[in-house]
Design an enzyme around this catalytic site. Structure first.
Site, PDB file in Angstrom:
ATOM      1  N   LYS A 205      78.789-121.912 -13.091  1.00  0.00           N
ATOM      2  CA  LYS A 205      78.011-122.682 -14.063  1.00  0.00           C
ATOM      3  C   LYS A 205      78.130-122.028 -15.438  1.00  0.00           C
ATOM      4  O   LYS A 205      78.309-120.827 -15.519  1.00  0.00           O
ATOM      5  CB  LYS A 205      76.538-122.741 -13.637  1.00  0.00           C
ATOM      6  CG  LYS A 205      76.294-123.243 -12.218  1.00  0.00           C
ATOM      7  CD  LYS A 205      76.564-124.715 -12.068  1.00  0.00           C
ATOM      8  CE  LYS A 205      76.205-125.187 -10.646  1.00  0.00           C
ATOM      9  NZ  LYS A 205      76.432-126.630 -10.473  1.00  0.00           N
TER      10      LYS A 205
ATOM     11  N   HIS B  12      84.483-131.640  -1.520  1.00  0.00           N
ATOM     12  CA  HIS B  12      83.214-132.000  -2.149  1.00  0.00           C
ATOM     13  C   HIS B  12      82.970-133.491  -1.935  1.00  0.00           C
ATOM     14  O   HIS B  12      83.905-134.284  -1.913  1.00  0.00           O
ATOM     15  CB  HIS B  12      83.227-131.674  -3.642  1.00  0.00           C
ATOM     16  CG  HIS B  12      81.854-131.659  -4.247  1.00  0.00           C
ATOM     17  ND1 HIS B  12      81.188-132.814  -4.582  1.00  0.00           N
ATOM     18  CD2 HIS B  12      81.021-130.641  -4.555  1.00  0.00           C
ATOM     19  CE1 HIS B  12      79.995-132.501  -5.077  1.00  0.00           C
ATOM     20  NE2 HIS B  12      79.871-131.192  -5.068  1.00  0.00           N
TER      21      HIS B  12
END
Length: 475
Positions: free
Chosen positions: A175, A294
């Protein structure tokens, strides 16, 4: 009308519209071991009988259309048609039914999830006589499973490649997900891996943007994991997202990852598509790469209770198409996931044989005939205080992925990784000693924090963080 036309019309063909249930509702039908079986949650429009609604689903997802056609006489409908063979009301609901449909295997192309879904979850979901329609589960017969490669490697081969046993694997999503330069991104990867994580991860929407082109990211991440491996003596990985605008570009990125010597790549299998995913899975098996999956876009498909498709179906489809990891919810974090239902599809991902269990949303017994299993990934809003619950819920064969729960540590990325590794090791040891992680989990973490300043700091930061919302997805 010419005599010739009259002759054609007289040979058993009668134009017009007839009820689907006359042909496609067959409660006397005995299902075959080779049938694909589907459980649909059906909401008919007012005035539409449930038998007609169930038959319409069977018809519109197999051989039927809205009117009788003369070419029906050129084939054997009894051989190829789908059949609604059972209906059951949903308890507590006035106009909801579970319709069970059997499809003969000849309707589907071998080794193609794309073709299977095009029929079973195709145009029928827009059929006007149905207010809503949801595919709850599929039974894939062994005869069809054997036409798929499945996961590139599977759980045991992955553990052997990584030389890591007896505990869940630890990961972290880097992140902020967008905006970092490739070099700063690689730096974050290195810090997390040297702190004790097994994997770091590209976020699902990190592909090849102006601020960080894919090739630069791949190079800096490979450098980071090689350096972390040299320092720790452990095999490390970073999920390099190979998802791209074309299959050719996707494979090009996977080829470059292999040339760099990294152990794993990644794909967004729903936005990328099943054809692309299966192609990448085949490449990964042939070239020794693990494949992380994902599920971006899944909630668009699976979150509405009465329309769409349950994630357990998407999970089964992924096991067929191919992937070594897939995100599957956490039960305890910020994302949707009720415990028993989540564990139901976790078992469908990992186990060889799963019994029917309606309390966990499993409508059919599923035999995977030794197809390799997929590691479920728990990710989304989890931190060190969740570690006992995650260890108890998922057991050893899972990836526990802490993004903010690593990078949000007050001392930085590496201490955040240390905190998670210490917490995991403490929970695994406590479990192996026979302690009850449900009752004693917080105490286990507190005891471990006395010997780890990094864990103590993490415990203080996240002691009040909870995501207590009722799940939408219930049986």
């Amino acid at each position: 009308m010419s005599p010739k036309t009259e002759t054609k019309a007289s040979v058993g063909f009668q134009a017009g519209v007839k009820d689907y249930r006359l042909t496609y509702y067959t409660p006397e039908y005995q299902t075959k071991d080779t049938d694909i079986l589907a459980a649909f949650r059906v909401t008919p429009q007012p005035g539409v009988p449930p038998e007609e609604a169930g038959a319409a689903v069977a018809a519109e997802s197999s051989t039927g259309t809205w009117t009788t056609v003369w070419t029906d006489g050129l084939t054997s409908l009894d051989r190829y048609k789908g059949r609604c063979y059972d209906l059951e009301p949903v308890p507590g609901e006035d106009n909801l039914f579970i319709a069970y449909v059997a499809y003969p295997l000849d309707l589907f192309e071998v080794g193609s999830v794309t073709n299977m879904f095009t029929s079973i979850v195709g145009n029928v979901f827009g059929y006007k006589a149905l207010r809503a329609l949801r595919l709850e589960d599929l039974r894939i017969p062994p005869a069809y499973i054997k036409t798929f490669q499945g996961p590139p490697h599977g759980i045991q081969v992955e553990r052997d490649k990584l030389n890591k046993y007896g505990r869940p694997l630890l990961g972290c999503t880097i992140k902020p997900k967008l905006g970092l330069s490739a070099k700063n991104y690689g730096r974050a990867v290195y810090e997390c891996l040297r702190g004790g994580l097994d994997f770091t991860k590209d976020d699902e929407n990190v592909n090849s943007q102006p601020f960080m082109r894919w090739r630069d990211r791949f190079v800096f991440c490979a450098e980071a994991l090689n350096k972390a491996q040299a320092e720790t003596g452990e095999i490390k990985g970073h999920y390099l997202n190979a998802t791209a605008g074309t299959c050719e570009e996707m494979i090009k990125r996977a080829v470059f990852a292999r040339e760099l010597g990294v152990p794993i790549v990644m794909h967004d299998y729903l936005t990328g598509g099943f054809t692309a995913n299966t192609s990448l899975a085949h490449y990964c098996r042939d070239n020794g790469l693990l494949l992380h999956i994902h599920r971006a876009m899944h909630a668009v498909i699976d979150r509405q209770k009465n329309h769409g498709m349950h994630f357990r179906v998407l999970a089964k489809a992924l096991r067929l198409s191919g992937g070594d990891h897939i995100h599957g919810g956490t039960v305890v974090g910020k994302l949707e996931g009720e415990r028993e239902i989540t564990l139901g599809f976790v078992d469908l991902l990992r186990d060889d044989f799963v019994e029917k269990d309606r309390s966990r949303g499993i409508y059919f017994t599923q035999d995977w005939v030794s197809m390799p299993g997929v590691l479920p990934v728990a990710s989304g809003g989890i931190h060190v205080w969740h570690m006992p619950a995650l260890t108890e819920i998922f057991g050893d064969d899972a990836v526990l992925q802490f993004g903010g729960g690593t990078l949000g540590h007050p001392w930085g990325n590496a201490p955040g990784a240390v905190a998670n590794r210490v917490a995991l090791e403490a929970c695994v040891q406590a479990r192996n000693e026979g302690r009850d992680l449900v009752r004693e989990g917080n105490e286990v973490i507190r005891e471990a924090s006395k010997w780890s300043a990094e864990l103590a700091a993490a415990c203080e930061v996240w002691k009040e963080i909870k995501f207590e919302f009722a799940p939408v997805d219930t049986v």
